[in-house]
Design an enzyme around this catalytic site. Structure first.
Site, PDB file in Angstrom:
ATOM      1  N   HIS A   7     -16.204 -41.895  34.401  1.00  0.00           N
ATOM      2  CA  HIS A   7     -16.503 -40.642  34.100  1.00  0.00           C
ATOM      3  C   HIS A   7     -15.420 -39.563  34.661  1.00  0.00           C
ATOM      4  O   HIS A   7     -15.931 -38.760  35.442  1.00  0.00           O
ATOM      5  CB  HIS A   7     -17.901 -40.172  34.767  1.00  0.00           C
ATOM      6  CG  HIS A   7     -18.683 -39.146  33.858  1.00  0.00           C
ATOM      7  ND1 HIS A   7     -20.169 -39.050  33.810  1.00  0.00           N
ATOM      8  CD2 HIS A   7     -18.269 -38.114  33.269  1.00  0.00           C
ATOM      9  CE1 HIS A   7     -20.261 -38.179  32.973  1.00  0.00           C
ATOM     10  NE2 HIS A   7     -19.214 -37.448  32.714  1.00  0.00           N
ATOM     11  N   GLU A  24     -25.255 -44.308  35.295  1.00  0.00           N
ATOM     12  CA  GLU A  24     -24.063 -44.250  36.302  1.00  0.00           C
ATOM     13  C   GLU A  24     -24.394 -44.033  37.813  1.00  0.00           C
ATOM     14  O   GLU A  24     -25.333 -43.664  37.928  1.00  0.00           O
ATOM     15  CB  GLU A  24     -23.423 -42.992  35.695  1.00  0.00           C
ATOM     16  CG  GLU A  24     -22.790 -43.458  34.460  1.00  0.00           C
ATOM     17  CD  GLU A  24     -21.808 -42.101  34.049  1.00  0.00           C
ATOM     18  OE1 GLU A  24     -21.685 -41.177  34.527  1.00  0.00           O
ATOM     19  OE2 GLU A  24     -21.454 -42.212  32.807  1.00  0.00           O
ATOM     20  N   ALA A  34     -13.333 -34.907  32.942  1.00  0.00           N
ATOM     21  CA  ALA A  34     -13.290 -33.499  33.399  1.00  0.00           C
ATOM     22  C   ALA A  34     -12.623 -33.820  34.716  1.00  0.00           C
ATOM     23  O   ALA A  34     -12.596 -32.464  35.219  1.00  0.00           O
ATOM     24  CB  ALA A  34     -14.780 -32.840  33.565  1.00  0.00           C
ATOM     25  N   ASP A  79     -20.092 -33.522  11.738  1.00  0.00           N
ATOM     26  CA  ASP A  79     -20.797 -32.561  12.613  1.00  0.00           C
ATOM     27  C   ASP A  79     -21.762 -31.854  11.587  1.00  0.00           C
ATOM     28  O   ASP A  79     -21.417 -31.626  10.483  1.00  0.00           O
ATOM     29  CB  ASP A  79     -19.998 -31.732  13.204  1.00  0.00           C
ATOM     30  CG  ASP A  79     -20.707 -31.181  14.442  1.00  0.00           C
ATOM     31  OD1 ASP A  79     -19.977 -31.204  15.597  1.00  0.00           O
ATOM     32  OD2 ASP A  79     -21.679 -30.253  14.147  1.00  0.00           O
TER      33      ASP A  79
END
Ligand code: NAD
Ligand code: MLT
Length: 539
Positions: free
Chosen positions: A291, A273, A294, A183
């Protein structure tokens, strides 16, 4: 933050365009201090959304609805876009910022669910669980085709070590994996603290058995894993994408799987998507979910609660907890600079009224105690003042800097600890190429904002109401002649401040007048002896 709010009694139309947890929007439903009108209308085409958005004040979405520039431009009353989730790549942030619309998201609410999903996908990939289940469902007891690999002692490369990347690493270490992380913001100390090896993407590609990506989708992260990176990878590597479609190049992944370089891929996200007819889904080495990272009861409730609370906070206080397109400043830090907002705005407003040409540069110096604060909102307020004559109420905290930069104004901030006799001093200077103008102000204890210097001349002016700003030569009679001429036009001088560099040198007058002075009256005063320049200023 002083973004224009609606009248306390006005109805606030909140348009919910994607399915959201009913428990999550409960704070909006039970809010009594605001007049909220919730409109739930999901699954709309872009055209349908555009046709319904004109009177909407708040648009609330997940990832299905794409908030395009066209939507934003049709939303004439929109103040806030709430994204119940992390990724804001479905919102045109540039257009929102340009129109002064604040975008908020819910960055923390689904971190855990997304990390758990990533681990579930990695484990399923290692042990062929979806494929084996499918075979069994079709009546076949096949134990030979699905020999997997263990996670223990394998190396996991995590690219993007933010909220989710870190949570994935914790869990992978629980499975006794070695974790390498990349990162741009990962320090050696933080890596050591978390028990991971700091590495470059290339080093990860060369050493990892599993690679998972957790960056946002940005121009820099699109195709982050592509053919060049696959070529560096170990044979039999497995890759996981539960972040955003496009971070791994789909065509290159397809080829790398066909060539045998990549043993398998687990994908929760795709470039387009819904992705029901994707060539990657034809490969037996690929497992996928639509997807779902979450999609847990907890995450959906949590993200919806977070954005709902931010909407309420915004209309009650003008501040938000999770802004995407403006600096996020904790409440206590904001409280330090809030008293300076009006001063900064008035300084900008003063300067634009004394500047004839096009402003090319804005320099703001913060001296004394104020230099210790987060001054970004002060700069935004100075810009608001500067742009107020051209953009009126369309300039706000969200778009001030953007609008200034768009018209080519270079903004520089400076900080110094000494304020030369003041506790705090904010000095604003503008340059056009030909002209340079400056003004400085302070907050006087108990007396509020004061302009204390104009073009380097010391004055003491309360920045409120109408002024005549006059540059003159310091000669006897100059002040008297101006006062007489104004009296002839029935203009009453309420306050007077004068400053000069030296006896007989250059001087300024700041005359507080009860009414705005007309262009004709200014022209008359300008002709008086020893008067060099006259401007009407409204603060
Ligand atoms: P985050 O902002 O906390 O972390 C992202 C990290 O990526 C940051 O630390 C950032 O420094 C790093 N980064 C930026 N550019 C990079 C680069 N070029 N190379 C490497 N690292 C880079 O975000 P997060 O909450 O951890 O979310 C990560 C991703 O997961 C986002 O794309 C988000 O939209 C996605 N997400 C997906 C789901 C899902 O349902 N599948 C759920 C939640 C989040
Ligand atoms: C996110 O960015 O938060 C995720 O993609 C989850 C979602 O909203 O579906």
């Amino acid at each position: 933050m002083t973004t224009e709010l609606l009248e306390a009694t006005q109805t606030i139309n909140v348009f919910i365009a994607d399915p959201l947890s009913e428990d999550g929007i409960f704070p909006l439903r039970q809010e009594t201090g605001l007049n909220l009108n919730l409109i739930v209308d999901t699954g709309l085409t872009p055209e349908e959304l555009i046709s319904k958005i004109a009177d909407v004040h708040v648009l609330l979405v997940r990832s299905q609805t794409t908030v395009t520039r066209e939507v934003i431009e049709a939303a004439k009353n929109l103040k806030l876009i709430g994204r119940a989730g992390v990724g804001v790549d479905n919102i045109d942030l540039t257009a929102a910022t340009e129109h002064g619309i604040i975008v908020v998201n819910a960055p923390d609410g689904n971190t855990n669910s997304a990390a758990e999903h990533t681990i579930a996908m990695m484990t399923s990939l290692a042990r062929h669980i979806p494929q084996a289940f499918n075979t069994l469902k079709n009546g076949k007891w096949d134990r030979k085709s699905y020999v997997g690999v263990e996670l223990k002692n394998k190396t996991l490369g995590v690219v993007g070590f933010g909220r989710i990347g870190v949570e994935v690493a914790y869990r992978a270490k629980g499975s006794r994996m070695n974790v390498m992380a990349y990162d741009p913001f990962l320090s050696e100390e933080r890596a050591n603290e978390l028990g991971v090896t700091k590495a470059t993407v290339e080093e990860i590609c060369q050493a990892a058995d599993f690679i998972t990506v957790h960056t946002p989708l940005l121009p820099e992260t699109r195709n982050l894993l592509n053919k060049e990176k696959f070529d560096l990878m170990k044979d039999g590597v497995r890759v996981i994408n539960c972040a955003r479609g496009g971070i791994i190049n789909e065509d290159d992944l397809y080829d790398a799987i066909l060539s045998g370089k990549v043993a398998g891929a687990a994908l929760d996200v795709f470039v387009e998507e819904p992705a029901t007819d994707h060539k990657l889904l034809t490969l037996p080495q690929v497992i996928a979910t639509p997807h779902l990272g979450a999609s847990t009861v907890e995450a959906q409730e949590s993200v919806a609660v977070d954005v709902s609370n931010d909407i309420i906070k915004f209309f009650k206080t003008g501040t938000v907890t999770n802004p995407v397109n403006m600096p996020s400043i904790p409440k206590e830090k904001l409280a330090e600079v809030e008293p300076f907002f009006a001063l900064a705005e008035k300084l900008g407003k003063f300067l634009i009224q004394v500047t004839a040409g096009t402003v090319k540069e804005l320099n703001i110096s913060y001296a004394g105690e104020v230099a210790n604060y987060d001054v970004r909102p002060l700069t935004a307020n100075a810009i608001k003042g500067l742009l107020s004559t051209n953009h009126g109420t369309h300039v706000n905290d969200v778009n001030a800097r953007y609008l200034a930069e768009r018209v080519g104004i270079k903004i520089n901030e400076h900080k110094t600890t000494t304020a030369k006799g003041f506790t705090n001093l904010v000095i604003v200077e503008v340059k056009t190429g030909e002209e340079t103008h400056s003004v400085a102000g302070t907050l006087l204890n108990g007396l509020g904002a004061r302009i204390v210097k104009v073009e380097g001349f010391v004055v003491d002016v309360k920045p409120e109401g109408n002024y005549l700003y006059i540059k003159n030569t310091d000669k006897p009679g100059a002040i008297g002649r101006v006062a007489m001429k104004l009296a002839e036009s029935d203009i009453n001088i309420a306050t007077m401040q004068v400053g000069r560099d030296e006896v007989g040198g250059s001087a300024v007058m700041m005359l507080g007048v009860d009414n705005e002075v007309t262009a004709e009256e200014i022209a008359v005063v300008s002709t008086l002896e020893n008067i060099d320049e006259v401007k009407s200023i409204n603060l």
